[in-house]
Design a protein around this motif. Sequence first.
Motif, PDB file in Angstrom:
ATOM      1  N   ILE A   1     -26.457 -14.562  -3.692  1.00 33.08           N
ATOM      2  CA  ILE A   1     -26.813 -15.983  -3.636  1.00 33.08           C
ATOM      3  C   ILE A   1     -25.579 -16.814  -3.966  1.00 33.08           C
ATOM      4  O   ILE A   1     -24.889 -16.556  -4.957  1.00 33.08           O
ATOM      5  CB  ILE A   1     -27.960 -16.308  -4.614  1.00 33.08           C
ATOM      6  CG1 ILE A   1     -29.256 -15.639  -4.159  1.00 33.08           C
ATOM      7  CG2 ILE A   1     -28.155 -17.814  -4.731  1.00 33.08           C
ATOM      8  CD1 ILE A   1     -30.432 -15.891  -5.062  1.00 33.08           C
TER       9      ILE A   1
ATOM     10  N   MET B   1     -29.915 -22.672   3.415  1.00 29.80           N
ATOM     11  CA  MET B   1     -30.752 -23.862   3.265  1.00 29.80           C
ATOM     12  C   MET B   1     -29.872 -25.052   3.590  1.00 29.80           C
ATOM     13  O   MET B   1     -28.900 -25.334   2.887  1.00 29.80           O
ATOM     14  CB  MET B   1     -31.285 -23.990   1.833  1.00 29.80           C
ATOM     15  CG  MET B   1     -32.399 -25.067   1.672  1.00 29.80           C
ATOM     16  SD  MET B   1     -31.793 -26.740   1.637  1.00 29.80           S
ATOM     17  CE  MET B   1     -32.695 -27.437   3.001  1.00 29.80           C
TER      18      MET B   1
ATOM     19  N   ASN C   1     -26.602 -30.571   1.719  1.00 31.04           N
ATOM     20  CA  ASN C   1     -25.686 -29.430   1.696  1.00 31.04           C
ATOM     21  C   ASN C   1     -24.691 -29.475   2.845  1.00 31.04           C
ATOM     22  O   ASN C   1     -23.499 -29.202   2.657  1.00 31.04           O
ATOM     23  CB  ASN C   1     -26.463 -28.111   1.744  1.00 31.04           C
ATOM     24  CG  ASN C   1     -27.198 -27.808   0.463  1.00 31.04           C
ATOM     25  OD1 ASN C   1     -26.905 -28.372  -0.589  1.00 31.04           O
ATOM     26  ND2 ASN C   1     -28.180 -26.927   0.542  1.00 31.04           N
TER      27      ASN C   1
ATOM     28  N   HIS D   1     -36.826 -26.567  -1.653  1.00 25.44           N
ATOM     29  CA  HIS D   1     -36.038 -26.265  -0.464  1.00 25.44           C
ATOM     30  C   HIS D   1     -35.385 -24.883  -0.518  1.00 25.44           C
ATOM     31  O   HIS D   1     -35.550 -24.053   0.384  1.00 25.44           O
ATOM     32  CB  HIS D   1     -34.921 -27.304  -0.293  1.00 25.44           C
ATOM     33  CG  HIS D   1     -35.350 -28.718  -0.307  1.00 25.44           C
ATOM     34  ND1 HIS D   1     -36.024 -29.317   0.743  1.00 25.44           N
ATOM     35  CD2 HIS D   1     -35.182 -29.688  -1.244  1.00 25.44           C
ATOM     36  CE1 HIS D   1     -36.240 -30.591   0.462  1.00 25.44           C
ATOM     37  NE2 HIS D   1     -35.746 -30.842  -0.736  1.00 25.44           N
ATOM     38  N   ASP D   2     -34.598 -24.648  -1.584  1.00 28.49           N
ATOM     39  CA  ASP D   2     -33.787 -23.432  -1.654  1.00 28.49           C
ATOM     40  C   ASP D   2     -34.632 -22.179  -1.811  1.00 28.49           C
ATOM     41  O   ASP D   2     -34.277 -21.106  -1.303  1.00 28.49           O
ATOM     42  CB  ASP D   2     -32.793 -23.543  -2.811  1.00 28.49           C
ATOM     43  CG  ASP D   2     -31.774 -24.641  -2.590  1.00 28.49           C
ATOM     44  OD1 ASP D   2     -31.554 -25.022  -1.419  1.00 28.49           O
ATOM     45  OD2 ASP D   2     -31.204 -25.140  -3.576  1.00 28.49           O
TER      46      ASP D   2
ATOM     47  N   ALA E   1     -35.035 -20.724  -6.782  1.00 32.07           N
ATOM     48  CA  ALA E   1     -34.562 -19.727  -5.823  1.00 32.07           C
ATOM     49  C   ALA E   1     -33.880 -18.554  -6.522  1.00 32.07           C
ATOM     50  O   ALA E   1     -34.090 -17.385  -6.154  1.00 32.07           O
ATOM     51  CB  ALA E   1     -33.601 -20.389  -4.835  1.00 32.07           C
TER      52      ALA E   1
ATOM     53  N   ILE F   1     -27.210 -21.654  -0.688  1.00 30.63           N
ATOM     54  CA  ILE F   1     -28.203 -22.711  -0.888  1.00 30.63           C
ATOM     55  C   ILE F   1     -27.558 -23.971  -1.470  1.00 30.63           C
ATOM     56  O   ILE F   1     -28.211 -24.797  -2.091  1.00 30.63           O
ATOM     57  CB  ILE F   1     -29.385 -22.212  -1.752  1.00 30.63           C
ATOM     58  CG1 ILE F   1     -28.900 -21.555  -3.044  1.00 30.63           C
ATOM     59  CG2 ILE F   1     -30.229 -21.228  -0.938  1.00 30.63           C
ATOM     60  CD1 ILE F   1     -30.031 -21.089  -3.970  1.00 30.63           C
ATOM     61  N   GLY F   2     -26.249 -24.084  -1.238  1.00 31.89           N
ATOM     62  CA  GLY F   2     -25.483 -25.278  -1.575  1.00 31.89           C
ATOM     63  C   GLY F   2     -24.527 -25.559  -0.427  1.00 31.89           C
ATOM     64  O   GLY F   2     -24.691 -25.018   0.674  1.00 31.89           O
TER      65      GLY F   2
ATOM     66  N   ASP G   1     -34.209 -26.924  -7.492  1.00 25.20           N
ATOM     67  CA  ASP G   1     -34.762 -25.996  -6.511  1.00 25.20           C
ATOM     68  C   ASP G   1     -33.927 -24.718  -6.426  1.00 25.20           C
ATOM     69  O   ASP G   1     -34.452 -23.645  -6.159  1.00 25.20           O
ATOM     70  CB  ASP G   1     -34.943 -26.650  -5.143  1.00 25.20           C
ATOM     71  CG  ASP G   1     -33.676 -27.263  -4.580  1.00 25.20           C
ATOM     72  OD1 ASP G   1     -32.831 -27.735  -5.361  1.00 25.20           O
ATOM     73  OD2 ASP G   1     -33.529 -27.298  -3.336  1.00 25.20           O
ATOM     74  N   ASP G   2     -32.618 -24.814  -6.709  1.00 25.95           N
ATOM     75  CA  ASP G   2     -31.791 -23.610  -6.815  1.00 25.95           C
ATOM     76  C   ASP G   2     -32.288 -22.715  -7.956  1.00 25.95           C
ATOM     77  O   ASP G   2     -32.263 -21.487  -7.847  1.00 25.95           O
ATOM     78  CB  ASP G   2     -30.335 -23.962  -7.108  1.00 25.95           C
ATOM     79  CG  ASP G   2     -29.716 -24.909  -6.115  1.00 25.95           C
ATOM     80  OD1 ASP G   2     -28.857 -24.486  -5.334  1.00 25.95           O
ATOM     81  OD2 ASP G   2     -30.077 -26.109  -6.146  1.00 25.95           O
TER      82      ASP G   2
ATOM     83  N   THR H   1     -24.654 -20.756  -4.739  1.00 24.23           N
ATOM     84  CA  THR H   1     -25.589 -21.772  -5.220  1.00 24.23           C
ATOM     85  C   THR H   1     -24.929 -22.889  -6.021  1.00 24.23           C
ATOM     86  O   THR H   1     -23.831 -22.723  -6.566  1.00 24.23           O
ATOM     87  CB  THR H   1     -26.666 -21.076  -6.088  1.00 24.23           C
ATOM     88  OG1 THR H   1     -27.604 -22.023  -6.569  1.00 24.23           O
ATOM     89  CG2 THR H   1     -26.054 -20.344  -7.267  1.00 24.23           C
TER      90      THR H   1
ATOM     91  N   THR I   1     -38.686 -27.369   5.161  1.00 23.80           N
ATOM     92  CA  THR I   1     -38.848 -27.317   3.699  1.00 23.80           C
ATOM     93  C   THR I   1     -39.660 -28.497   3.177  1.00 23.80           C
ATOM     94  O   THR I   1     -40.365 -28.360   2.174  1.00 23.80           O
ATOM     95  CB  THR I   1     -37.486 -27.259   2.976  1.00 23.80           C
ATOM     96  OG1 THR I   1     -36.724 -28.444   3.254  1.00 23.80           O
ATOM     97  CG2 THR I   1     -36.700 -26.025   3.410  1.00 23.80           C
TER      98      THR I   1
END
Length: 321
Positions: free
Chosen positions: A7, A153, A169, A242-243, A18, A127-128, A14-15, A9, A196
């Motif tokens: 991952i 994401m 992102n 989202h993530d 995740a 996810i970032g 939301d991270d 991130t 999402t």
Amino acid sequence: MGTKLIIDTDPGVDDAFAIALAALSEDVDLLAVTTVYGNVALADTTRNAQRLLALCKRDDVPVAAGASRPLVHPQAHRASRIHGPDGLSGRSDILPEPARELVSGGAVALLASVLEAADEPVTIAPIGPLTNIAALLAAHPGIGEKIARVVIMGGALAHGNTTAAAEFNIWSDPEAAQRVLAGGEVHCVLVPLDLTHRCAIDAAWLAQLAASGPIGAALDALTPDYRAHYRTVLGYDGMMVHDAVAVAEAIRPGILRTEAVPVQVECSYGPARGATLADLRSPGQRAGDAHPEAVLTDVAVDTELAELQTFLLERLTGTPR
């Protein structure tokens, strides 16, 4: 053991969900977590990632800090208005102190070493902003052969959340996103806002999470600022994850339905900067283009919402239903 996963991130509420989703899933071999600037500054995202892994008692997972800024242009602003000043609603100090020191050498070096050591292709879930992943592909030609999928994401087909055109992102580093999505070096899955936003969780879901035990209670305790923002967006007491939606697809391929289409990222410095342009025309219509061999990205367009929300809750609470 199951899905081999890294991952990347920028925690972020939301991270946090995740990361916990992957860290608590027994069918996931979480090989590493790398951090990037984004929702808040790199020092905060990195410490948040370390503390979240400590919460999940995953001091076996190495963490390395990555990019502190985009590849080309400065990031105009962060998302602390939504995620709080520390990225976790100003409540990161409720989490345990990091249980493991950062890996020296930085995120790209850790990503490369983990991938090269893997005995099978590894899934990466960025996810970032995509700065670390673009840097990895640039610095290590051929490393894509060690990557099964990059489940991202990011992006928006209709309208953004940071500008009218762009999702946060992708907007944060459009040049990096263009390299990853359109470069043809890795198989990408893009999980955009259009999907999402439809996967929001409500107060009842969060109450079940909070009642499940110390980890669930801690995750819920990180949400107040984020949840307050999304009350105004959703019109009810709930929030986006989202993530976690993207990481769910990374863990269980096919939980999201995808369509393979070309995707380009707008990198000009104007009002459309950071827009993700998905070519939704039929292959026959695209065939007349000057470059019909465009790279295809699997764009997530739908899911069984109840199944996804149950999957997330089961994994985060450890209580299959």
